[in-house]
Scaffold this motif. Structure first.
Motif, PDB file in Angstrom:
ATOM      1  N   ALA A 162     -52.220  19.032 -18.344  1.00  0.00           N
ATOM      2  CA  ALA A 162     -52.562  19.360 -16.962  1.00  0.00           C
ATOM      3  C   ALA A 162     -52.889  18.087 -16.188  1.00  0.00           C
ATOM      4  CB  ALA A 162     -53.745  20.315 -16.926  1.00  0.00           C
ATOM      5  N   TRP A 163     -52.464  18.073 -14.923  1.00  0.00           N
ATOM      6  CA  TRP A 163     -52.779  16.970 -14.012  1.00  0.00           C
ATOM      7  C   TRP A 163     -53.167  17.573 -12.675  1.00  0.00           C
ATOM      8  CZ3 TRP A 163     -49.873  15.201  -9.606  1.00  0.00           C
ATOM      9  CH2 TRP A 163     -50.388  14.039  -9.026  1.00  0.00           C
ATOM     10  N   THR A 196     -47.760  17.049  -2.628  1.00  0.00           N
ATOM     11  CA  THR A 196     -48.716  18.156  -2.625  1.00  0.00           C
ATOM     12  C   THR A 196     -48.107  19.425  -2.036  1.00  0.00           C
ATOM     13  OG1 THR A 196     -49.645  17.313  -0.550  1.00  0.00           O
ATOM     14  CG2 THR A 196     -50.775  16.707  -2.586  1.00  0.00           C
ATOM     15  N   ALA A 197     -47.243  19.287  -1.038  1.00  0.00           N
ATOM     16  CA  ALA A 197     -46.613  20.466  -0.436  1.00  0.00           C
ATOM     17  C   ALA A 197     -45.649  21.133  -1.417  1.00  0.00           C
ATOM     18  CB  ALA A 197     -45.878  20.077   0.838  1.00  0.00           C
ATOM     19  N   ARG A 198     -44.872  20.335  -2.129  1.00  0.00           N
ATOM     20  CA  ARG A 198     -43.897  20.903  -3.056  1.00  0.00           C
ATOM     21  C   ARG A 198     -44.536  21.465  -4.318  1.00  0.00           C
ATOM     22  NH1 ARG A 198     -38.757  16.792  -2.796  1.00  0.00           N
ATOM     23  NH2 ARG A 198     -38.133  17.284  -0.668  1.00  0.00           N
ATOM     24  N   LEU A 199     -45.670  20.928  -4.710  1.00  0.00           N
ATOM     25  CA  LEU A 199     -46.341  21.427  -5.912  1.00  0.00           C
ATOM     26  C   LEU A 199     -47.305  22.571  -5.619  1.00  0.00           C
ATOM     27  CD1 LEU A 199     -47.188  18.129  -7.839  1.00  0.00           C
ATOM     28  CD2 LEU A 199     -45.376  19.776  -8.336  1.00  0.00           C
ATOM     29  N   ARG A 219     -41.756  16.756 -19.509  1.00  0.00           N
ATOM     30  CA  ARG A 219     -41.660  17.853 -18.540  1.00  0.00           C
ATOM     31  C   ARG A 219     -42.482  17.571 -17.286  1.00  0.00           C
ATOM     32  NH1 ARG A 219     -42.225  22.512 -22.876  1.00  0.00           N
ATOM     33  NH2 ARG A 219     -40.150  22.296 -23.736  1.00  0.00           N
ATOM     34  N   LEU A 220     -43.661  17.005 -17.475  1.00  0.00           N
ATOM     35  CA  LEU A 220     -44.495  16.686 -16.322  1.00  0.00           C
ATOM     36  C   LEU A 220     -43.832  15.606 -15.463  1.00  0.00           C
ATOM     37  CD1 LEU A 220     -47.095  17.181 -14.759  1.00  0.00           C
ATOM     38  CD2 LEU A 220     -48.212  15.484 -16.214  1.00  0.00           C
ATOM     39  N   VAL A 221     -43.236  14.613 -16.104  1.00  0.00           N
ATOM     40  CA  VAL A 221     -42.539  13.554 -15.367  1.00  0.00           C
ATOM     41  C   VAL A 221     -41.396  14.154 -14.549  1.00  0.00           C
ATOM     42  CG1 VAL A 221     -41.000  11.571 -15.650  1.00  0.00           C
ATOM     43  CG2 VAL A 221     -43.166  11.633 -16.856  1.00  0.00           C
ATOM     44  N   VAL A 222     -40.616  15.043 -15.159  1.00  0.00           N
ATOM     45  CA  VAL A 222     -39.491  15.663 -14.453  1.00  0.00           C
ATOM     46  C   VAL A 222     -39.995  16.465 -13.254  1.00  0.00           C
ATOM     47  CG1 VAL A 222     -37.717  17.457 -14.658  1.00  0.00           C
ATOM     48  CG2 VAL A 222     -37.933  15.716 -16.419  1.00  0.00           C
ATOM     49  N   ARG A 223     -41.055  17.231 -13.443  1.00  0.00           N
ATOM     50  CA  ARG A 223     -41.596  18.052 -12.358  1.00  0.00           C
ATOM     51  C   ARG A 223     -42.107  17.185 -11.212  1.00  0.00           C
ATOM     52  NH1 ARG A 223     -45.318  23.107 -13.778  1.00  0.00           N
ATOM     53  NH2 ARG A 223     -43.494  23.588 -15.021  1.00  0.00           N
ATOM     54  N   LEU A 224     -42.784  16.081 -11.536  1.00  0.00           N
ATOM     55  CA  LEU A 224     -43.308  15.202 -10.489  1.00  0.00           C
ATOM     56  C   LEU A 224     -42.188  14.447  -9.783  1.00  0.00           C
ATOM     57  CD1 LEU A 224     -46.527  13.826 -12.210  1.00  0.00           C
ATOM     58  CD2 LEU A 224     -46.339  15.651 -10.513  1.00  0.00           C
ATOM     59  N   ARG A 225     -41.152  14.038 -10.532  1.00  0.00           N
ATOM     60  CA  ARG A 225     -40.018  13.358  -9.890  1.00  0.00           C
ATOM     61  C   ARG A 225     -39.296  14.295  -8.929  1.00  0.00           C
ATOM     62  NH1 ARG A 225     -37.551  10.075 -15.037  1.00  0.00           N
ATOM     63  NH2 ARG A 225     -39.068   8.383 -14.969  1.00  0.00           N
ATOM     64  N   GLN A 226     -39.138  15.560  -9.318  1.00  0.00           N
ATOM     65  CA  GLN A 226     -38.490  16.520  -8.432  1.00  0.00           C
ATOM     66  C   GLN A 226     -39.314  16.722  -7.164  1.00  0.00           C
ATOM     67  OE1 GLN A 226     -38.055  19.948 -10.918  1.00  0.00           O
ATOM     68  NE2 GLN A 226     -36.066  19.307 -11.723  1.00  0.00           N
ATOM     69  N   ALA A 227     -40.621  16.733  -7.296  1.00  0.00           N
ATOM     70  CA  ALA A 227     -41.480  16.922  -6.130  1.00  0.00           C
ATOM     71  C   ALA A 227     -41.461  15.707  -5.210  1.00  0.00           C
ATOM     72  CB  ALA A 227     -42.911  17.214  -6.570  1.00  0.00           C
ATOM     73  N   LEU A 228     -41.262  14.519  -5.774  1.00  0.00           N
ATOM     74  CA  LEU A 228     -41.234  13.294  -4.969  1.00  0.00           C
ATOM     75  C   LEU A 228     -39.862  12.997  -4.372  1.00  0.00           C
ATOM     76  CD1 LEU A 228     -43.366  10.785  -7.062  1.00  0.00           C
ATOM     77  CD2 LEU A 228     -43.869  11.649  -4.779  1.00  0.00           C
ATOM     78  N   GLN A 252     -46.920  25.757  -7.544  1.00  0.00           N
ATOM     79  CA  GLN A 252     -46.901  25.623  -8.998  1.00  0.00           C
ATOM     80  C   GLN A 252     -48.274  25.331  -9.586  1.00  0.00           C
ATOM     81  OE1 GLN A 252     -43.991  22.701 -10.173  1.00  0.00           O
ATOM     82  NE2 GLN A 252     -42.609  23.264  -8.520  1.00  0.00           N
ATOM     83  N   LEU A 253     -49.282  25.216  -8.743  1.00  0.00           N
ATOM     84  CA  LEU A 253     -50.607  24.839  -9.228  1.00  0.00           C
ATOM     85  C   LEU A 253     -51.313  26.022  -9.887  1.00  0.00           C
ATOM     86  CD1 LEU A 253     -51.906  22.635  -6.290  1.00  0.00           C
ATOM     87  CD2 LEU A 253     -50.772  21.912  -8.381  1.00  0.00           C
ATOM     88  N   VAL A 254     -51.954  25.745 -11.012  1.00  0.00           N
ATOM     89  CA  VAL A 254     -52.770  26.731 -11.718  1.00  0.00           C
ATOM     90  C   VAL A 254     -54.203  26.211 -11.653  1.00  0.00           C
ATOM     91  CG1 VAL A 254     -53.215  27.851 -13.919  1.00  0.00           C
ATOM     92  CG2 VAL A 254     -50.865  27.292 -13.256  1.00  0.00           C
ATOM     93  N   GLN A 255     -55.030  26.874 -10.857  1.00  0.00           N
ATOM     94  CA  GLN A 255     -56.399  26.449 -10.609  1.00  0.00           C
ATOM     95  C   GLN A 255     -56.459  24.981 -10.168  1.00  0.00           C
ATOM     96  OE1 GLN A 255     -58.559  27.394 -14.154  1.00  0.00           O
ATOM     97  NE2 GLN A 255     -58.533  29.594 -13.744  1.00  0.00           N
ATOM     98  N   GLY A 256     -55.522  24.616  -9.285  1.00  0.00           N
ATOM     99  CA  GLY A 256     -55.499  23.282  -8.703  1.00  0.00           C
ATOM    100  C   GLY A 256     -54.811  22.216  -9.526  1.00  0.00           C
TER     101      GLY A 256
END
Length: 150
Positions: free
Chosen positions: A45-46, A66-69, A98-107, A72-76
């Motif tokens: 979690a991050w 922050t807008a794209r995530l 997986r976290l890297v991929v998710r953050l790259r997609q959001a950026l 997908q946030l679970v309790q922030g």
């Protein structure tokens, strides 16, 4: 990728290891005799709110991330789970990936806007011809008044 240390998302965005929260539990599925004794399932979690790593990015990228995530946030926090490997170390690496991929997609920058075009004359004529053929088929199914049908 190492299972600990900083999480390098892009050259400009590196998440400090102190901001990552790890949680381990027993995974279901194959594992032999050790499946009931080994905590091989990994949750990573991050939390973007208050993140020092995120604060180092330009404001526009912070807002985009922050807008794209937001959905997908679970309790922030952004949470990824890995339990497909028998070894916890491999699941830790998979969760980091997986976290890297998710953050790259959001950026990632938004795709270019599509410019609308008009249909070609030929495509319009083909569509209308198809409609005429279909109308003819349906007209042949109608019951005529003079055929004795009511």
């Amino acid at each position: 990728m190492a299972a600990d240390g900083p999480l390098e998302v892009t050259a400009d965005f590196v998440v400090d290891p102190e901001e990552l929260r790890w949680r381990f539990s027993r995974a279901s599925g194959p594992g032999g005799q050790g499946v009931n004794t080994t905590d091989s399932r990994v949750e990573l979690a991050w939390t973007p709110a208050g993140s020092a790593s995120l604060a180092r990015l330009p404001v526009a990228l912070q807002e985009r991330l922050t807008a794209r995530l937001a959905g997908q946030l679970v309790q922030g926090a952004v949470v990824v789970v890995a339990s497909e490997h028998r070894a916890q170390l491999r699941n830790r690496a998979a969760a980091r990936d997986r976290l890297v991929v998710r953050l790259r997609q959001a950026l990632a920058p938004p795709p270019p806007r599509r410019r609308g075009t008009r249909p070609t004359r030929g495509s319009v004529e083909r569509r209308l011809q198809g409609k005429r053929v279909r109308a003819g088929v349906k007209a042949g199914r109608r019951r005529g008044r003079d055929a004795g049908w009511s």
